[in-house]
Design a protein around this motif. Sequence first.
Motif, mmCIF file in Angstrom:
data_model
loop_
_atom_site.group_PDB
_atom_site.id
_atom_site.type_symbol
_atom_site.label_atom_id
_atom_site.label_comp_id
_atom_site.label_asym_id
_atom_site.label_seq_id
_atom_site.Cartn_x
_atom_site.Cartn_y
_atom_site.Cartn_z
ATOM 1 N N PRO A 187 12.145 12.103 -12.942
ATOM 2 C CA PRO A 187 13.376 11.643 -12.266
ATOM 3 C C PRO A 187 13.087 10.983 -10.916
ATOM 4 O O PRO A 187 13.690 9.959 -10.572
ATOM 5 N N ALA A 188 12.162 11.566 -10.124
ATOM 6 C CA ALA A 188 11.851 10.985 -8.815
ATOM 7 C C ALA A 188 11.192 9.618 -8.963
ATOM 8 O O ALA A 188 11.442 8.703 -8.169
ATOM 9 N N LEU A 189 10.376 9.442 -10.005
ATOM 10 C CA LEU A 189 9.721 8.156 -10.232
ATOM 11 C C LEU A 189 10.746 7.073 -10.569
ATOM 12 O O LEU A 189 10.713 5.965 -10.011
ATOM 13 N N LEU A 190 11.658 7.389 -11.481
ATOM 14 C CA LEU A 190 12.684 6.403 -11.846
ATOM 15 C C LEU A 190 13.599 6.086 -10.677
ATOM 16 O O LEU A 190 13.996 4.924 -10.479
ATOM 17 N N ILE A 244 11.755 3.717 -8.225
ATOM 18 C CA ILE A 244 11.663 2.339 -8.723
ATOM 19 C C ILE A 244 12.990 1.611 -8.566
ATOM 20 O O ILE A 244 13.043 0.449 -8.148
ATOM 21 N N SER A 245 14.076 2.310 -8.887
ATOM 22 C CA SER A 245 15.386 1.651 -8.780
ATOM 23 C C SER A 245 15.826 1.492 -7.332
ATOM 24 O O SER A 245 16.455 0.487 -6.964
ATOM 25 N N THR A 246 15.508 2.457 -6.476
ATOM 26 C CA THR A 246 15.933 2.393 -5.078
ATOM 27 C C THR A 246 15.266 1.236 -4.344
ATOM 28 O O THR A 246 15.904 0.518 -3.560
ATOM 29 N N HIS A 247 13.981 1.033 -4.583
ATOM 30 C CA HIS A 247 13.234 -0.009 -3.886
ATOM 31 C C HIS A 247 13.170 -1.310 -4.689
ATOM 32 O O HIS A 247 12.441 -2.228 -4.301
ATOM 33 N N ALA A 296 0.833 -1.208 0.000
ATOM 34 C CA ALA A 296 0.000 0.000 0.000
ATOM 35 C C ALA A 296 0.864 1.252 0.000
ATOM 36 O O ALA A 296 0.535 2.257 -0.669
ATOM 37 N N LEU A 297 1.991 1.228 0.713
ATOM 38 C CA LEU A 297 2.888 2.380 0.729
ATOM 39 C C LEU A 297 3.499 2.622 -0.648
ATOM 40 O O LEU A 297 3.524 3.761 -1.142
ATOM 41 N N HIS A 298 4.007 1.572 -1.316
ATOM 42 C CA HIS A 298 4.574 1.736 -2.655
ATOM 43 C C HIS A 298 3.519 2.223 -3.643
ATOM 44 O O HIS A 298 3.819 3.069 -4.511
ATOM 45 N N THR A 299 2.306 1.731 -3.530
ATOM 46 C CA THR A 299 1.246 2.162 -4.448
ATOM 47 C C THR A 299 0.963 3.652 -4.321
ATOM 48 O O THR A 299 0.857 4.373 -5.316
ATOM 49 N N SER A 300 0.832 4.119 -3.077
ATOM 50 C CA SER A 300 0.538 5.546 -2.881
ATOM 51 C C SER A 300 1.677 6.426 -3.380
ATOM 52 O O SER A 300 1.440 7.480 -3.997
ATOM 53 N N GLN A 301 2.931 6.006 -3.161
ATOM 54 C CA GLN A 301 4.062 6.816 -3.605
ATOM 55 C C GLN A 301 4.154 6.852 -5.135
ATOM 56 O O GLN A 301 4.361 7.926 -5.732
ATOM 57 N N LEU A 302 4.018 5.711 -5.794
ATOM 58 C CA LEU A 302 4.096 5.674 -7.256
ATOM 59 C C LEU A 302 2.983 6.480 -7.899
ATOM 60 O O LEU A 302 3.211 7.249 -8.853
#
Length: 658
Positions: free
Chosen positions: A454-457, A460-463, A438-444
């Motif tokens: 840039p923040a989206l890419l 995705i790579s960080t997590h 749920a946390l990843h969904t809200s952030q994406l």
Amino acid sequence: MDDLLKRPLYVFDLPQDLLVSLHLKDHSILEPPTEHTSKPANESSEAAIEAVIGETKPSTACQLCGASFPNVQEQRLHVKSDWHGYNLKQKFRGGNAATENEFEKLVDELDESISGSGSDSSESEAGDEGAKGSTLSVLLKKQAKFGPPDVAEEEFIPKKRKRGFGKPPLVWFSTPLLPSNISLGIYRALFTNAEQEAPDTVDVVRRKQLRPVPVKPPPTDESNGVPLPPTMTSPQIFLCMIGGGHFAGMIVSLAPKLGTQSSGTEQRQRIVIAHKTFHRYTTRRKQGGAQSANDSAKGAAHSAGSSLRRYNEVALEQEIRALLSEWKDMISDSQLIFVRATGSSNRRILFGPYDGQVLRQNDPRSRSFPFSTRRATQAELMRAFVELTRVKVSQIDEAALAAAAAAAEAQSIHSASRAKVNAPPPKPKPSKEEEEAALHTSQLQSLIRRSKVPALLSYISTHSLSPNYPFHRPSTQANHHAPTPLHLASSINSPAVVLALLAKAGADPTSTNGEGKLAFDLAGERATRDAFRVARSELGEKKWDWSRANIPPPLSKAEADKREERERREAEKAETGRRKAEEERLKKEGPVIDGTAAIKKGGKVVGTVQKTAEERREEDARGMTPEMRTRVERERRARAAEERMKRMAGGMGQGAGR
């Protein structure tokens, strides 16, 4: 019944046949409370009905101690015993109540006997209370291991509750002369403290009866003509009200005055021994509150009205205290004192403290009015006296009320059972994986909607997330329509995010949503669809099955930019043509003079329509309130008058110079 209730019943002059048959309807009236525990919820409706009709079922048992008694007097003695006080303290501490045998064993174990504490118990009632408190204190302190008996002894002495606390203001009676659904009520405040402690309330009412005072003068002594002393002394009560700068006081005799009407029938009238009213301007109009209270809250005001109100407050205080001093003997002889004083300042005027104080807060005769009262006037005091001394007649169908209470209780139980059955099951607590999803969904979703490429890419790579990360809770409507980042970016027409997800993150364009649609099918603008074609051109034909993804032939970035530039120029050309056509239309309809390029001649703009003075005033006053318009018009007239005065003064000066 018609003969008995054809006229209002006076508490201190009841008919003899009514007094003989009168009996108390509520057997628990004037009893000290035996328990401090609250009643169950299902007894609330029954208690409310009993409070209305003034009738409760007689009880001669103590639920706290588990004992029953043959009569009410025995129960009252039990309430004052050490056994009941000990169990009451245990209840407050959360302990278990002791039986009578257990309590006697505890007392026997004490070093001092139950009768060996305090002074001689036969001297006064205070001695009994002291012995009881001492024995109970020692027992409780021994169990709590508090140390010597003289330490904090007052903590364990049973505190007596205030008399009348939580009891209805009316004492209800019944008589066989009236139907069973009719009850007679007398205000509890008319009973003195000693009368409230009496075991037989009906006998107290009978002893309160007074003979009417005849209107004719008392007989005189034939020797010197001096009136003989009256055969009886009538009790009296003192009533006073203060509030809002109004004060009213009155001393009334409880014995009625017997007179005759013009028709020859007897009439009972009230005997007012003394009465006085005062009124001073002390409250702030339209704002309320005394001036002293406003000064304490906001500081002293410096207006004429505030000074007048302060003076009147002091004058009213002096007048009231002088009157109380003048009536001091009559107030001391009064059986009861009824006071209504709203606010601390008004109570300070009556109860002081001050030198020569007459009324006191702790006077056992002092009472408040058990009903609502209005402005302090003599008429209101008389109305309050009539309300206090008049017997209340209540006609209520008790059987119907009991049936309604039973039906309401059954309905509440049924509703509670239905609510318990139909209650939805509690939601299961989400697991750690579900919370993380749920946390990843809200952030994406937040980054995609704000087009933060840039923040989206980076997220995705960080997590270490998949570019086709499925949003949590796919059953929701939004996630059913756009279950992946690429579907969401295409549905909101974000070409930059679409190109980044395809070309840099490696999103799969062939995945479908819950409706079976591809990401390309959700695009609503040409720029978004071109982003898919540019990604196909950059990734090559072998990366994905582009035909399966419904993506048209590839389009290079340069070609896409060139076509976008061409469309932009065409849009600008179309806008320029539209503006020219609009200007031609305006030229044909009439000349338009630009205010900035207008030629001034003689201080006026050529080609504009001059407005009259009235029109200019209306334009200036547009949007103003009526008060603002009046103020502006007044100022305009004042300036015009000043101009006229100056011109007149200038003309007179020139004439004098000639």
